[in-house]
Design a protein around this motif. Sequence first.
Motif, short mmCIF file in Angstrom:
data_model
loop_
_atom_site.label_atom_id
_atom_site.label_comp_id
_atom_site.label_asym_id
_atom_site.label_seq_id
_atom_site.Cartn_x
_atom_site.Cartn_y
_atom_site.Cartn_z
N PHE A 1 0.83 -1.20 0.00
CA PHE A 1 0.00 0.00 0.00
C PHE A 1 0.86 1.26 0.00
O PHE A 1 0.60 2.21 -0.73
CB PHE A 1 -0.93 0.00 1.21
N GLY A 2 1.90 1.27 0.81
CA GLY A 2 2.81 2.41 0.84
C GLY A 2 3.49 2.63 -0.50
O GLY A 2 3.58 3.77 -0.99
N ILE A 3 3.95 1.56 -1.12
CA ILE A 3 4.60 1.67 -2.43
C ILE A 3 3.61 2.16 -3.49
O ILE A 3 3.93 3.06 -4.27
CB ILE A 3 5.22 0.31 -2.84
N SER A 4 2.39 1.61 -3.49
CA SER A 4 1.40 2.03 -4.49
C SER A 4 0.98 3.48 -4.27
O SER A 4 0.75 4.22 -5.22
CB SER A 4 0.18 1.11 -4.49
N SER A 5 0.93 3.92 -3.02
CA SER A 5 0.60 5.31 -2.73
C SER A 5 1.66 6.26 -3.28
O SER A 5 1.34 7.29 -3.88
CB SER A 5 0.43 5.53 -1.23
N PHE B 1 0.78 11.22 -10.53
CA PHE B 1 -0.18 12.30 -10.69
C PHE B 1 0.36 13.66 -10.25
O PHE B 1 -0.35 14.66 -10.32
CB PHE B 1 -1.46 11.98 -9.94
N ALA B 2 1.58 13.71 -9.78
CA ALA B 2 2.15 15.01 -9.31
C ALA B 2 2.64 15.84 -10.48
O ALA B 2 2.89 15.45 -11.54
CB ALA B 2 3.29 14.76 -8.34
#
Length: 134
Positions: free
Chosen positions: A122-126, A133-134
């Motif tokens: 989850f941390g990696i995908s976030s 998207f930045a």
Amino acid sequence: MRNAITAQTFLASTVLTILTVVSGRMWDVVKVSVGLERKRAVAQFVGVGVCLLLSAHEFLLSARFMTHAGFMFPVAGENGTIAESAVDEVIGKSQSSQWLGLRMLYLGINTIVWILGGEYAFGISSVVFWRFFA
């Protein structure tokens, strides 16, 4: 506009299909879980379900607004012209609904990654979504 309506309808049906698959898997997990693990599984299922249902809802709203805009073009106003501001407003609502649907889909995907891969995935995908998207 026809292609955009078709794309939004396709996205909504795809999100609902993903929700159906995830629901089946999560229901099996909830049935066999007990105690704290069951509460966690229910929380995860609710998180995914809310994100995906909101995503499908927004995609369908976007298609609805586009359909309304399509019917507004041939309608003439009092002086025989089309009120461009009215059509622009409906198209703006459609665009906002489309982007909100995509954002909810991305949140749902991150939640699914959390369920299937754990906290590290989850941390990696976030971070990947944030950088993309930045």
